[in-house]
Design a protein around this motif. Structure first.
Motif, PDB file in Angstrom:
ATOM      1  N   GLU A  56      -2.411  33.726   3.539  1.00  0.00           N
ATOM      2  CA  GLU A  56      -1.266  34.490   4.047  1.00  0.00           C
ATOM      3  C   GLU A  56      -1.256  35.892   3.442  1.00  0.00           C
ATOM      4  O   GLU A  56      -1.047  36.887   4.148  1.00  0.00           O
ATOM      5  N   ILE A  57      -1.494  35.970   2.131  1.00  0.00           N
ATOM      6  CA  ILE A  57      -1.527  37.272   1.458  1.00  0.00           C
ATOM      7  C   ILE A  57      -2.724  38.077   1.937  1.00  0.00           C
ATOM      8  O   ILE A  57      -2.615  39.270   2.234  1.00  0.00           O
ATOM      9  N   TYR A  58      -3.876  37.420   2.021  1.00  0.00           N
ATOM     10  CA  TYR A  58      -5.099  38.096   2.455  1.00  0.00           C
ATOM     11  C   TYR A  58      -4.928  38.692   3.846  1.00  0.00           C
ATOM     12  O   TYR A  58      -5.331  39.833   4.106  1.00  0.00           O
ATOM     13  N   ARG A 107      -2.514  38.341  -9.642  1.00  0.00           N
ATOM     14  CA  ARG A 107      -2.390  39.378  -8.622  1.00  0.00           C
ATOM     15  C   ARG A 107      -3.536  39.254  -7.618  1.00  0.00           C
ATOM     16  O   ARG A 107      -4.688  39.027  -7.999  1.00  0.00           O
ATOM     17  N   VAL A 108      -3.233  39.426  -6.348  1.00  0.00           N
ATOM     18  CA  VAL A 108      -4.233  39.395  -5.284  1.00  0.00           C
ATOM     19  C   VAL A 108      -4.427  40.818  -4.758  1.00  0.00           C
ATOM     20  O   VAL A 108      -3.460  41.497  -4.409  1.00  0.00           O
ATOM     21  N   ALA A 109      -5.666  41.276  -4.711  1.00  0.00           N
ATOM     22  CA  ALA A 109      -5.961  42.615  -4.188  1.00  0.00           C
ATOM     23  C   ALA A 109      -7.157  42.549  -3.243  1.00  0.00           C
ATOM     24  O   ALA A 109      -8.314  42.526  -3.684  1.00  0.00           O
ATOM     25  N   MET A 158       2.153  47.799  -2.575  1.00  0.00           N
ATOM     26  CA  MET A 158       2.993  46.745  -3.119  1.00  0.00           C
ATOM     27  C   MET A 158       2.122  45.617  -3.666  1.00  0.00           C
ATOM     28  O   MET A 158       1.245  45.113  -2.975  1.00  0.00           O
ATOM     29  N   LYS A 159       2.377  45.234  -4.910  1.00  0.00           N
ATOM     30  CA  LYS A 159       1.616  44.158  -5.529  1.00  0.00           C
ATOM     31  C   LYS A 159       2.051  42.811  -4.966  1.00  0.00           C
ATOM     32  O   LYS A 159       3.230  42.572  -4.731  1.00  0.00           O
ATOM     33  N   GLU A 160       1.074  41.938  -4.769  1.00  0.00           N
ATOM     34  CA  GLU A 160       1.376  40.580  -4.344  1.00  0.00           C
ATOM     35  C   GLU A 160       0.689  39.614  -5.292  1.00  0.00           C
ATOM     36  O   GLU A 160      -0.473  39.800  -5.652  1.00  0.00           O
ATOM     37  N   VAL A 161       1.436  38.601  -5.701  1.00  0.00           N
ATOM     38  CA  VAL A 161       0.900  37.631  -6.665  1.00  0.00           C
ATOM     39  C   VAL A 161       0.944  36.238  -6.060  1.00  0.00           C
ATOM     40  O   VAL A 161       1.710  35.954  -5.137  1.00  0.00           O
ATOM     41  N   ILE A 162       0.105  35.383  -6.612  1.00  0.00           N
ATOM     42  CA  ILE A 162       0.075  33.982  -6.213  1.00  0.00           C
ATOM     43  C   ILE A 162       0.136  33.138  -7.475  1.00  0.00           C
ATOM     44  O   ILE A 162      -0.511  33.465  -8.476  1.00  0.00           O
ATOM     45  N   ASN A 163       0.932  32.100  -7.419  1.00  0.00           N
ATOM     46  CA  ASN A 163       1.064  31.205  -8.574  1.00  0.00           C
ATOM     47  C   ASN A 163       0.121  30.028  -8.393  1.00  0.00           C
ATOM     48  O   ASN A 163       0.230  29.258  -7.436  1.00  0.00           O
ATOM     49  N   LEU A 186      -7.194  45.341 -11.789  1.00  0.00           N
ATOM     50  CA  LEU A 186      -6.289  46.460 -11.559  1.00  0.00           C
ATOM     51  C   LEU A 186      -5.087  46.424 -12.495  1.00  0.00           C
ATOM     52  O   LEU A 186      -4.521  47.468 -12.827  1.00  0.00           O
ATOM     53  N   ASP A 187      -4.709  45.235 -12.902  1.00  0.00           N
ATOM     54  CA  ASP A 187      -3.587  45.085 -13.838  1.00  0.00           C
ATOM     55  C   ASP A 187      -4.037  45.104 -15.292  1.00  0.00           C
ATOM     56  O   ASP A 187      -3.247  44.832 -16.205  1.00  0.00           O
TER      57      ASP A 187
END
Length: 213
Positions: free
Chosen positions: A87-89, A13-15, A1-6, A61-62
């Motif tokens: 949080e995403i990391y 996108r964060v990977a 699942m892709k997760e993004v940060i504004n 990746l995108d």
């Protein structure tokens, strides 16, 4: 699942995959992954570097290229952005699974190539699959792969024990035959269960003696 940060009005996108971790380690001169075992190891400078590495990889990746370097990226990231990234990391790099800890076991340094070797030699992955896999997904895959291997090992070991017990019993009189395979030999994964059972038996006997039961 892709997760993004504004950040500053733009989505990135964060990977947090192995490519990003390798990039971070190379920038910081880190060889032992235990030095970045959790986000508390980073410090403010480390968080910025890791954020840049993960977002740079996510954009790659995108099919996009991150135009800002680490310094430029730091200029537009706010403390709130840093918190959201962490949080995403954390979600992408940690997995809540039962772990057997051995306080007596010596802690050895861990390198990315150690995990790469496991991925290629044991789990049947390609280099690209490993490098682009989020750490969370990799450790989840590794955990269940090990469970499957352990189950196969235990099944084979218990079958060999049963076959051995059959051969032993053929040579014994009926009254001497061994009924419980664990009386022939006990496997490590059975010891705790046997000890707990014995403790419960002893507790029941003591209770009966004391007139409690």
């Amino acid at each position: 699942m892709k997760e993004v940060i504004n950040i500053n009005g733009k989505n990135y996108r964060v990977a947090a995959n192995w490519n990003a971790i390798r990039d971070y380690c190379q920038r910081k001169g880190i060889r032992n992954l235990q030095e970045i075992g959790n986000v508390l190891c980073f410090g403010l400078d480390g968080i910025l570097t890791m954020a840049h590495c993960c977002i740079k990889e996510g954009e790659r990746l995108d099919g996009r290229e991150l135009e800002l370097d680490e310094v430029g990226f730091g200029a537009i990231m706010t403390p709130v952005d840093m918190t959201r990234f962490l949080e995403i990391y954390t979600r992408q790099t940690t997995v809540n699974l039962p772990v057997k800890e051995d306080s007596k076991k010596k802690v050895e340094p861990v390198r990315i190539d150690d995990y790469l070797g496991i991925a290629l030699g044991v789990m049947g992955m390609t280099v690209m699959e490993f490098e682009e896999m989020l750490l969370h997904d990799f450790f989840l895959k590794l955990y269940y792969h090990n469970l499957k291997e352990e189950h196969s090992y235990r099944t084979t070991a218990e079958l060999v024990r049963l076959q051995t017990l059959t051969l032993v019993n053929i040579q014994l009189l009926k009254k001497d035959k061994i009924k419980d395979p664990r009386l022939l030999w006990v496997f490590p994964w059975e010891r705790d269960r046997l000890e707990n059972t014995q403790e419960r038996k002893e507790m029941n006997i003591d209770s009966i003696k004391n007139g409690i039961v």
